[in-house]
Design a protein around this motif. Structure first.
Motif, PDB file in Angstrom:
ATOM      1  N   ILE A   1       0.839  -1.200   0.000  1.00  0.00           N
ATOM      2  CA  ILE A   1       0.000   0.000   0.000  1.00  0.00           C
ATOM      3  C   ILE A   1       0.873   1.250   0.000  1.00  0.00           C
ATOM      4  CG2 ILE A   1      -1.619   1.352   1.382  1.00  0.00           C
ATOM      5  CD1 ILE A   1      -2.942  -0.882  -0.136  1.00  0.00           C
ATOM      6  N   ILE A   2       1.975   1.213   0.737  1.00  0.00           N
ATOM      7  CA  ILE A   2       2.899   2.347   0.739  1.00  0.00           C
ATOM      8  C   ILE A   2       3.466   2.558  -0.662  1.00  0.00           C
ATOM      9  CG2 ILE A   2       5.116   3.180   1.619  1.00  0.00           C
ATOM     10  CD1 ILE A   2       4.426   1.745   4.256  1.00  0.00           C
ATOM     11  N   TYR A   3       3.821   1.460  -1.315  1.00  0.00           N
ATOM     12  CA  TYR A   3       4.307   1.517  -2.703  1.00  0.00           C
ATOM     13  C   TYR A   3       3.257   2.159  -3.607  1.00  0.00           C
ATOM     14  CZ  TYR A   3       5.285  -0.590  -7.332  1.00  0.00           C
ATOM     15  OH  TYR A   3       5.487  -0.818  -8.665  1.00  0.00           O
ATOM     16  N   GLU A   4       2.003   1.741  -3.426  1.00  0.00           N
ATOM     17  CA  GLU A   4       0.921   2.306  -4.227  1.00  0.00           C
ATOM     18  C   GLU A   4       0.743   3.791  -3.931  1.00  0.00           C
ATOM     19  OE1 GLU A   4      -3.868   1.660  -5.084  1.00  0.00           O
ATOM     20  OE2 GLU A   4      -2.943   0.796  -3.303  1.00  0.00           O
ATOM     21  N   LEU A   5       0.799   4.154  -2.655  1.00  0.00           N
ATOM     22  CA  LEU A   5       0.593   5.552  -2.284  1.00  0.00           C
ATOM     23  C   LEU A   5       1.686   6.453  -2.851  1.00  0.00           C
ATOM     24  CD1 LEU A   5      -0.668   5.313   1.412  1.00  0.00           C
ATOM     25  CD2 LEU A   5      -1.929   6.149  -0.575  1.00  0.00           C
ATOM     26  N   VAL A   6       2.927   5.971  -2.832  1.00  0.00           N
ATOM     27  CA  VAL A   6       4.022   6.768  -3.403  1.00  0.00           C
ATOM     28  C   VAL A   6       3.756   7.032  -4.882  1.00  0.00           C
ATOM     29  CG1 VAL A   6       6.471   6.739  -4.024  1.00  0.00           C
ATOM     30  CG2 VAL A   6       5.760   6.038  -1.735  1.00  0.00           C
ATOM     31  N   ALA A   7       3.349   5.979  -5.604  1.00  0.00           N
ATOM     32  CA  ALA A   7       3.055   6.137  -7.031  1.00  0.00           C
ATOM     33  C   ALA A   7       1.856   7.049  -7.246  1.00  0.00           C
ATOM     34  CB  ALA A   7       2.801   4.767  -7.661  1.00  0.00           C
TER      35      ALA A   7
ATOM     36  N   MET B   1      -8.850  13.300 -13.849  1.00  0.00           N
ATOM     37  CA  MET B   1      -7.879  12.299 -13.428  1.00  0.00           C
ATOM     38  C   MET B   1      -7.348  12.613 -12.034  1.00  0.00           C
ATOM     39  SD  MET B   1      -6.018  11.911 -17.126  1.00  0.00           S
ATOM     40  CE  MET B   1      -4.905  10.584 -16.701  1.00  0.00           C
ATOM     41  N   THR B   2      -7.173  13.894 -11.744  1.00  0.00           N
ATOM     42  CA  THR B   2      -6.739  14.299 -10.408  1.00  0.00           C
ATOM     43  C   THR B   2      -7.761  13.867  -9.362  1.00  0.00           C
ATOM     44  OG1 THR B   2      -5.530  16.207 -11.296  1.00  0.00           O
ATOM     45  CG2 THR B   2      -6.104  16.262  -8.959  1.00  0.00           C
ATOM     46  N   LEU B   3      -9.039  14.099  -9.643  1.00  0.00           N
ATOM     47  CA  LEU B   3     -10.089  13.675  -8.713  1.00  0.00           C
ATOM     48  C   LEU B   3     -10.109  12.156  -8.563  1.00  0.00           C
ATOM     49  CD1 LEU B   3     -13.037  16.035  -9.742  1.00  0.00           C
ATOM     50  CD2 LEU B   3     -11.690  16.123  -7.638  1.00  0.00           C
ATOM     51  N   GLY B   4      -9.944  11.450  -9.682  1.00  0.00           N
ATOM     52  CA  GLY B   4      -9.920   9.993  -9.629  1.00  0.00           C
ATOM     53  C   GLY B   4      -8.779   9.467  -8.782  1.00  0.00           C
ATOM     54  N   ILE B   5      -7.625  10.114  -8.879  1.00  0.00           N
ATOM     55  CA  ILE B   5      -6.474   9.696  -8.076  1.00  0.00           C
ATOM     56  C   ILE B   5      -6.720   9.977  -6.597  1.00  0.00           C
ATOM     57  CG2 ILE B   5      -4.022  10.119  -7.628  1.00  0.00           C
ATOM     58  CD1 ILE B   5      -3.782  10.760 -10.655  1.00  0.00           C
ATOM     59  N   LEU B   6      -7.346  11.116  -6.294  1.00  0.00           N
ATOM     60  CA  LEU B   6      -7.669  11.423  -4.900  1.00  0.00           C
ATOM     61  C   LEU B   6      -8.583  10.357  -4.302  1.00  0.00           C
ATOM     62  CD1 LEU B   6      -8.228  15.296  -5.006  1.00  0.00           C
ATOM     63  CD2 LEU B   6      -6.493  14.077  -3.667  1.00  0.00           C
ATOM     64  N   VAL B   7      -9.579   9.928  -5.074  1.00  0.00           N
ATOM     65  CA  VAL B   7     -10.481   8.882  -4.594  1.00  0.00           C
ATOM     66  C   VAL B   7      -9.719   7.563  -4.434  1.00  0.00           C
ATOM     67  CG1 VAL B   7     -12.574   7.564  -5.092  1.00  0.00           C
ATOM     68  CG2 VAL B   7     -12.483  10.005  -5.628  1.00  0.00           C
ATOM     69  N   THR B   8      -8.798   7.287  -5.353  1.00  0.00           N
ATOM     70  CA  THR B   8      -7.982   6.073  -5.261  1.00  0.00           C
ATOM     71  C   THR B   8      -7.123   6.083  -4.003  1.00  0.00           C
ATOM     72  OG1 THR B   8      -7.915   5.796  -7.667  1.00  0.00           O
ATOM     73  CG2 THR B   8      -6.168   4.732  -6.399  1.00  0.00           C
ATOM     74  N   ILE B   9      -6.560   7.235  -3.679  1.00  0.00           N
ATOM     75  CA  ILE B   9      -5.757   7.352  -2.460  1.00  0.00           C
ATOM     76  C   ILE B   9      -6.629   7.125  -1.225  1.00  0.00           C
ATOM     77  CG2 ILE B   9      -4.445   8.980  -1.033  1.00  0.00           C
ATOM     78  CD1 ILE B   9      -3.351  10.168  -3.653  1.00  0.00           C
ATOM     79  N   ALA B  10      -7.848   7.661  -1.258  1.00  0.00           N
ATOM     80  CA  ALA B  10      -8.781   7.421  -0.150  1.00  0.00           C
ATOM     81  C   ALA B  10      -9.084   5.930  -0.022  1.00  0.00           C
ATOM     82  CB  ALA B  10     -10.066   8.211  -0.368  1.00  0.00           C
ATOM     83  N   ALA B  11      -9.241   5.261  -1.167  1.00  0.00           N
ATOM     84  CA  ALA B  11      -9.497   3.815  -1.150  1.00  0.00           C
ATOM     85  C   ALA B  11      -8.328   3.066  -0.524  1.00  0.00           C
ATOM     86  CB  ALA B  11      -9.749   3.319  -2.573  1.00  0.00           C
ATOM     87  N   ALA B  12      -7.109   3.478  -0.873  1.00  0.00           N
ATOM     88  CA  ALA B  12      -5.929   2.829  -0.301  1.00  0.00           C
ATOM     89  C   ALA B  12      -5.879   3.021   1.212  1.00  0.00           C
ATOM     90  CB  ALA B  12      -4.666   3.384  -0.951  1.00  0.00           C
ATOM     91  N   GLY B  13      -6.310   4.196   1.670  1.00  0.00           N
ATOM     92  CA  GLY B  13      -6.362   4.433   3.110  1.00  0.00           C
ATOM     93  C   GLY B  13      -7.327   3.489   3.804  1.00  0.00           C
TER      94      GLY B  13
END
Length: 207
Positions: A126-132, A155-167
């Motif tokens: 997950i840390i690897y994913e978050l860095v990317a 795409m920026t919004l999509g990435i923000l949601v993806t980061i929230a998912a990783a959390g």
């Protein structure tokens, strides 16, 4: 009997796989480097969703489950590598993306293997994913601010949601929605499903 939470995780895995296949369809068009990279990423996402559904949804022996986790982690790492390659291509050009892709693709299986050897391997992943993802967020937010890439805002919004998912993935969160139990894995998939349309429509606009 399989844990109901594992069953819902399997269903959301399949939903994610289906959404990824729809994304590939949405991105059909004239052949091009960036289009191929994004379609490849979504193809791997579909494959990982199917494999994840098998791991979570079927009663498997511990050894079989462990063997299936290894290719699943490789698929996930390759998805991140392709995502990072796409971001590099959008920021610095396709030639730069083509140069970094081999290194990222070769590093992904190695990192996936290492994550399975660590005590808290998936947290490391997950840390690897978050860095990317944070790196990609910075790239697309800058492109959106400069208005240099159509669709960069989505795409920026999509990435923000993806980061929230990783959390959510790293948490122990569990909820019941309409008498259906979801653990952190199922919730991760649900939130990621919300991110996909933003990413796909942003990519379509940029192609």
């Amino acid at each position: 009997m399989t844990d109901p939470r594992e069953q819902t995780t399997a269903v959301t895995d399949l939903a994610l796989a289906g959404a990824a296949l729809l994304a590939i369809r949405r991105l059909r068009g004239p052949a091009g480097w960036r289009r191929r990279i994004w379609q490849a990423a979504f193809a791997l996402l579909a494959a990982s969703g199917v494999l994840g559904a098998i791991v979570h949804g079927l009663r498997l022996s511990p050894s079989t489950r462990e063997r299936l986790w290894q290719p699943l982690n490789v698929l996930l790492a390759l998805i991140i590598a392709l995502f990072a390659t796409a971001a590099v291509s959008d920021r610095w050009g396709e030639r730069t993306g083509q140069r970094v892709l081999p290194a990222l693709a070769l590093a992904a299986p190695g990192f996936a293997w290492l994550s399975r050897r660590l005590q808290r391997g998936f947290l490391a992943f997950i840390i690897y994913e978050l860095v990317a993802m944070v790196s990609a967020l910075a790239i697309y937010a800058d492109l959106a601010r400069r208005r240099q890439l159509p669709g960069a805002d989505r795409m920026t919004l999509g990435i923000l949601v993806t980061i929230a998912a990783a959390g959510i993935q790293t948490s122990s969160l569990e909820v019941v929605i309409g008498e259906i139990p979801f653990d952190h894995n199922g919730l991760f998939h649900l939130v990621q499903l919300a991110a996909l349309p933003l990413l796909v429509e942003g990519v379509r606009k940029s192609l």
